[in-house]
Design a protein around this motif. Structure first.
Motif, PDB file in Angstrom:
ATOM      1  N   CYS A  36      -1.453  -2.483  -3.621  1.00 58.64           N
ATOM      2  CA  CYS A  36      -0.618  -3.004  -4.697  1.00 58.64           C
ATOM      3  C   CYS A  36      -0.470  -4.517  -4.591  1.00 58.64           C
ATOM      4  O   CYS A  36      -0.332  -5.065  -3.486  1.00 58.64           O
ATOM      5  N   PHE A  91       2.970  -2.362  -7.728  1.00 60.41           N
ATOM      6  CA  PHE A  91       3.503  -1.050  -7.383  1.00 60.41           C
ATOM      7  C   PHE A  91       4.312  -0.461  -8.536  1.00 60.41           C
ATOM      8  O   PHE A  91       4.314   0.763  -8.746  1.00 60.41           O
ATOM      9  N   GLN A 142       0.859  -1.180   0.000  1.00 64.55           N
ATOM     10  CA  GLN A 142       0.000   0.000   0.000  1.00 64.55           C
ATOM     11  C   GLN A 142       0.893   1.227   0.000  1.00 64.55           C
ATOM     12  O   GLN A 142       1.932   1.267   0.670  1.00 64.55           O
ATOM     13  N   GLU A 182      -3.267   3.779  -2.745  1.00 63.11           N
ATOM     14  CA  GLU A 182      -3.439   2.600  -3.594  1.00 63.11           C
ATOM     15  C   GLU A 182      -2.910   1.339  -2.903  1.00 63.11           C
ATOM     16  O   GLU A 182      -1.855   1.380  -2.256  1.00 63.11           O
ATOM     17  N   LYS A 220      -5.233  -5.956  -7.799  1.00 63.88           N
ATOM     18  CA  LYS A 220      -4.724  -4.588  -7.729  1.00 63.88           C
ATOM     19  C   LYS A 220      -3.494  -4.452  -8.635  1.00 63.88           C
ATOM     20  O   LYS A 220      -2.811  -5.433  -8.931  1.00 63.88           O
ATOM     21  N   LEU A 248       2.630   2.001 -10.567  1.00 64.15           N
ATOM     22  CA  LEU A 248       2.314   3.281  -9.935  1.00 64.15           C
ATOM     23  C   LEU A 248       3.531   4.181  -9.794  1.00 64.15           C
ATOM     24  O   LEU A 248       3.400   5.349  -9.418  1.00 64.15           O
TER      25      LEU A 248
END
Length: 423
Positions: A39, A67, A23, A37, A64, A70
């Motif tokens: 992850c 990472f 997260q 978010e 999800k 992102l």
């Protein structure tokens, strides 16, 4: 460009490059959410130890984005901030570097953990413990809740710390002294207590903070007093003037002189020390008188100071050496032992006892620690039911697999000590 970007990660473990982000959350200086978010790890399918801490289960991140997807967005947010802030920011920096976001290329603000430690004598505390110190309650180990708590603490600790925050939020007040009216600043009682804790001028509970005594040139004997305000710290020599009220009169005294008068508040016997010398009125004392006050404080008041007690305790532990001739079959022989908290058995006595059995007494927890003996903790520092920094570190090392530290309360320690002594 945002003023602040406050960052927090929840991860599968503590090792950057090996563990993965579960997260990520970022808020700006107003608390507005810039990113929050969950992850999906690409290498880990389970993280049982970390899950016990952050509560994030594999099914929570199923579906999800990883990472890595992102990273460009996060890098844009962080690069566009005048300051990036994280609690214990070395952790976030290491994970950013591991994912290809160079932490050195970002503009970092002051780490609230480091700021609190600096203002509290070097003792680092967990985010939840420091938040509790300020009366801020939240559910720790959710990245979004953590960044909001970090922002709250940053506003109170960074760029000059609690005193600067207090100065901005204080109200002017007047009191009557033997020299006439005096001006000082006031805060709500809970904020005043935190200010004084931060500056090392009072004990750690509200009840004890009221057990102060004033003895100055205007009183014939020690008088119970209450701290009611403060004046700004001097930029030149860094001292504070504290306003105390006794018998309806207000007196302004400098911080070193106040320390001398606090023997009852720090657990000393009898009345406060009767200290000859200068009580500070509305005028400034200057360097020479402050130095004289500090010298008298060392000679006459320091023996009753809790900080002097801490110093003696630390010095006593440094002089403890393991007995190489002890029976190697006892459970303490060759082990590294660390103590934290208050125990009925004096710490120096406990340290000497295990050293005689061949243990190495250490002052800090590391992966080489074998036993952490945990006494009672002060809720004002760690929160009700909370853990000290040493306990937090021991738990984190155990959860990451880097340590195998047995945490003993005093009863368990005494039982193991009796066993080692054959009693």
């Amino acid at each position: 460009m945002t003023e602040l970007a406050v960052l927090d990660f929840e991860t599968t473990g503590l090792v950057p490059g090996q563990d993965e982000v579960l997260q990520v959350a970022v808020v700006d200086e107003t608390g507005a959410v810039l990113m929050n978010e969950y992850c999906r790890p690409q290498r880990h399918t389970a993280w049982a130890d970390a899950q016990k801490v952050n509560g994030i289960a594999p099914q929570d991140v199923c579906g999800k984005p990883p990472f890595e997807a992102l990273v460009p967005r996060l890098q844009e947010i962080l690069s566009g901030a005048r300051r990036v802030v994280a609690y214990n920011d070395g952790f976030e920096k290491a994970f950013l570097d591991a994912y290809g976001i160079p932490s050195r290329g970002l503009r970092w603000g002051e780490d609230p953990m480091a700021a609190f430690a600096q203002q509290m004598g070097g003792q680092k505390r967990s985010l939840s413990a420091v938040a509790s110190f300020f009366g801020y309650e939240f559910e720790a180990h959710d990245a979004l809740a953590d960044v909001r708590a970090t922002l709250y603490l940053y506003e109170r600790l960074a760029d000059g710390g609690l005193l600067r925050w207090a100065t901005r939020n204080a109200s002017p007040a007047w009191g009557q002294s033997p020299r006439g009216p005096v001006a000082y600043q006031t805060l709500p009682p809970e904020d005043m207590l935190r200010l004084l804790k931060c500056l090392g001028l009072c004990p750690l509970t509200a009840a004890q903070a009221r057990q102060l005594w004033y003895k100055g040139i205007y009183t014939a004997s020690p008088r119970p007093c209450e701290i009611v305000g403060f004046q700004n710290r001097s930029k030149e020599d860094g001292w504070l003037v504290v306003a105390v009220e006794a018998d309806g009169m207000t007196y302004l005294v400098c911080d070193d002189y106040l320390r001398e008068m606090q023997a009852p508040a720090f657990g000393g016997d009898g009345a406060a020390a009767s200290v000859p010398g200068q009580a500070v009125g509305t005028g400034r004392t200057g360097r020479a008188s402050r130095a004289g006050i500090a010298a008298r404080g060392k000679a006459e008041g320091a023996a009753n100071s809790r900080y002097a007690a801490f110093a003696r305790k630390s010095a006593a532990l440094k002089n403890v050496e393991a007995n190489p001739d002890a029976d190697p079959s006892n459970p303490f022989y060759g082990k590294a032992v660390v103590f934290t908290g208050d125990m009925e058995m004096p710490r120096a006595e406990a340290a000497q006892a295990v050293a005689e059995l061949g243990a190495h007494v250490k002052s800090a927890v590391s992966r080489k620690t074998d036993y952490l003996v945990a006494g009672a903790q002060d809720p004002a520092l760690v929160g009700a039911g909370g853990r000290s920094g040493k306990e937090e570190k021991a738990a984190a090392l155990n959860e990451s697999g880097q340590g195998k530290i047995e945490i003993l309360d005093e009863a368990a320690f005494r039982a193991l000590l009796a066993q080692a002594r054959g009693q």
